[in-house]
Design an enzyme around this catalytic site. Structure first.
Site, PDB file in Angstrom:
ATOM      1  N   LYS A  87       2.537 -17.718 -26.765  1.00 43.72           N
ATOM      2  CA  LYS A  87       3.758 -17.893 -27.773  1.00 43.72           C
ATOM      3  C   LYS A  87       2.828 -18.481 -29.021  1.00 43.72           C
ATOM      4  CE  LYS A  87       7.828 -16.527 -25.821  1.00 43.72           C
ATOM      5  NZ  LYS A  87       7.725 -16.743 -24.268  1.00 43.72           N
ATOM      6  N   GLU A 109      14.836 -18.399 -32.610  1.00 44.37           N
ATOM      7  CA  GLU A 109      15.869 -18.506 -31.493  1.00 44.37           C
ATOM      8  C   GLU A 109      15.026 -18.925 -30.315  1.00 44.37           C
ATOM      9  OE1 GLU A 109      14.105 -15.787 -32.538  1.00 44.37           O
ATOM     10  OE2 GLU A 109      12.989 -15.061 -30.603  1.00 44.37           O
ATOM     11  N   SER A 376       0.245 -14.917 -18.775  1.00 43.65           N
ATOM     12  CA  SER A 376       0.783 -15.305 -20.069  1.00 43.65           C
ATOM     13  C   SER A 376       1.201 -16.872 -20.315  1.00 43.65           C
ATOM     14  CB  SER A 376       2.107 -14.591 -20.392  1.00 43.65           C
ATOM     15  OG  SER A 376       3.105 -14.588 -19.333  1.00 43.65           O
TER      16      SER A 376
END
Ligand code: PLP
Length: 391
Positions: A87, A109, A376
């Site tokens: 991210k 969010e 990830s």
């Protein structure tokens, strides 16, 4: 591919937002298109990705996993990045855009809290005010990440509407943006939402596949047979796949959350149980009832537990270029413990879905294939969930 002028990937995508946001979306698109051409922007992005986030990440040959499934398996180690997941690739990119646009406030969010932490992190680094929308239910479930965000100086806003999870947090963030659009940039966390977000977030995640191509050629001297990644909103998967789309021989597999089983309805497999609809500003496959009410989803992994999926995934699903499948909570947790015990790597439960797909389908994949699985994120955040699950 790039979306058309309206932000559509074929019949998916677009900008289904209130009139007041149209300007902000155009401003963002203009800034982005200008920045990506500038050497100074590229240098700045590369600087923070390497010096702050820790790129390039290793492409690790997973020997014991390979022996178990009789293929050659490499793990792309996005779990080793700062804040523990892919991210940060996107939040670094977007904070640099926000600075160029002169925005003084950031909103985002978050569901599990991973995107909230990655956003709060880059805001702290640049000294920019940060507010994170998070559902009450998620705040309860993910208390450690809430505290992390607060330590990083962010204000976490408790969302009490609807099911009090990610979808409601995203509604509230969009509402905030409508009101404060002049001062505020909204850092959206995946390849969903209105155009230009799906394109921008994908481009900031493309680095995963670009590095993988270089690394696999160096180690194996050829293209992989399979790339496998989990699909929540779809950003780590598109990030890995993107540079390989034109290599028709490379099979691309996106793994969704099968939850308790597709037949139970308690899952988040949009390409198994979804239909085309509009959610959070874009048209894509959505889990919804026949009146268009968004369905409740379930997954052991919070990062995959979302009713929508990025529009470009829907495009490649219908084209058949990316194949999608689902694995269950049970299968994902088994893969999680397998990787812990056999590779010394605690993966995020999201990433464990991709590993589980390879284990489950090892015979169907052919013989002695070269496989890259996107790891990830790391699983420190999930140890309590797994502990409760297996006891
Ligand atoms: C958020 C998250 C995901 C899901 O998001 P995508 O946009 O589908 O990549 C997957 N893995 C990890 C570790 C995450 O934090």
């Amino acid at each position: 591919m790039n979306p058309d002028k309206k932000g559509m990937f074929g019949k998916f995508g677009g900008k289904f937002v209130p009139e007041t946001l149209m300007n902000a979306l155009s401003e963002l698109e203009k800034c982005y298109k200008k920045c990506v051409k500038e050497k100074s922007f590229k240098n700045e992005l590369t600087y923070y990705l390497s010096e702050y986030a820790g790129r390039p990440t290793p492409l690790y040959y997973a020997k014991r996993l390979s022996e178990k499934i009789n293929h050659r398996v490499y793990l792309k180690r996005e779990d080793l990045l700062h804040t523990g997941a892919h991210k940060i690739n996107n939040t670094i990119g977007q904070i640099l855009l926000a600075r160029r646009m002169g925005k003084r406030r950031i909103i985002a969010e978050t569901g599990a809290g991973q995107h909230g932490v990655a956003t709060a992190t880059v805001c702290a680094m640049f000294g920019i005010k940060c507010e994170i929308y998070m559902g009450e239910e998620d705040i309860r479930r993910q208390n450690l990440n809430v505290f992390r965000m607060k330590l990083l100086g962010a204000n976490v806003i408790n969302v009490t509407s609807g099911s009090r999870t990610l979808k409601d947090a995203m509604n509230e963030a969009i509402r905030d943006w409508v009101t404060n659009v002049r001062s505020t940039h909204y850092i959206l966390g995946s390849v969903g939402g209105p155009h230009p977000y799906p394109m921008i977030v994908r481009d900031f995640q493309k680095i995963i596949g670009l590095e993988t191509r270089r690394q696999i050629f160096k180690k194996e001297g050829r293209l992989p047979d399979y790339l496998i990644a989990c699909v929540g909103g779809g950003s780590n998967a598109l990030g890995l796949f993107y540079d390989f789309l034109r290599d028709k021989k490379v099979k691309l597999i996106g793994v969704e959350a099968g939850g308790l089983g597709i037949e139970t309805g308690k899952h988040a497999a949009r390409f198994k149980g979804g239909t085309v609809g509009v959610l959070h500003g874009s048209k894509s496959y959505v889990l919804q009832d026949k009146d268009g009410q968004i369905s409740a989803t379930h997954s052991v992994s919070a990062g995959l537990d979302y009713a929508g999926v990025g529009p470009e995934h829907s495009y490649f699903f219908e084209k058949g270029r990316i194949r999608y499948d689902a694995v269950s909570d049970d299968e994902a947790v088994s893969a999680f413990t397998f990787l812990c015990e056999n590779e010394g790597i605690i993966p995020a439960l999201e990433s464990a879905h991709a590993v589980a797909y390879a284990i489950k389908n090892r015979r169907k994949l052919g013989r002695n294939r070269l496989i890259v699985i996107n790891l990830s994120g790391r699983g420190d955040k999930d140890v309590q969930v797994v502990s409760d699950y297996i006891s």
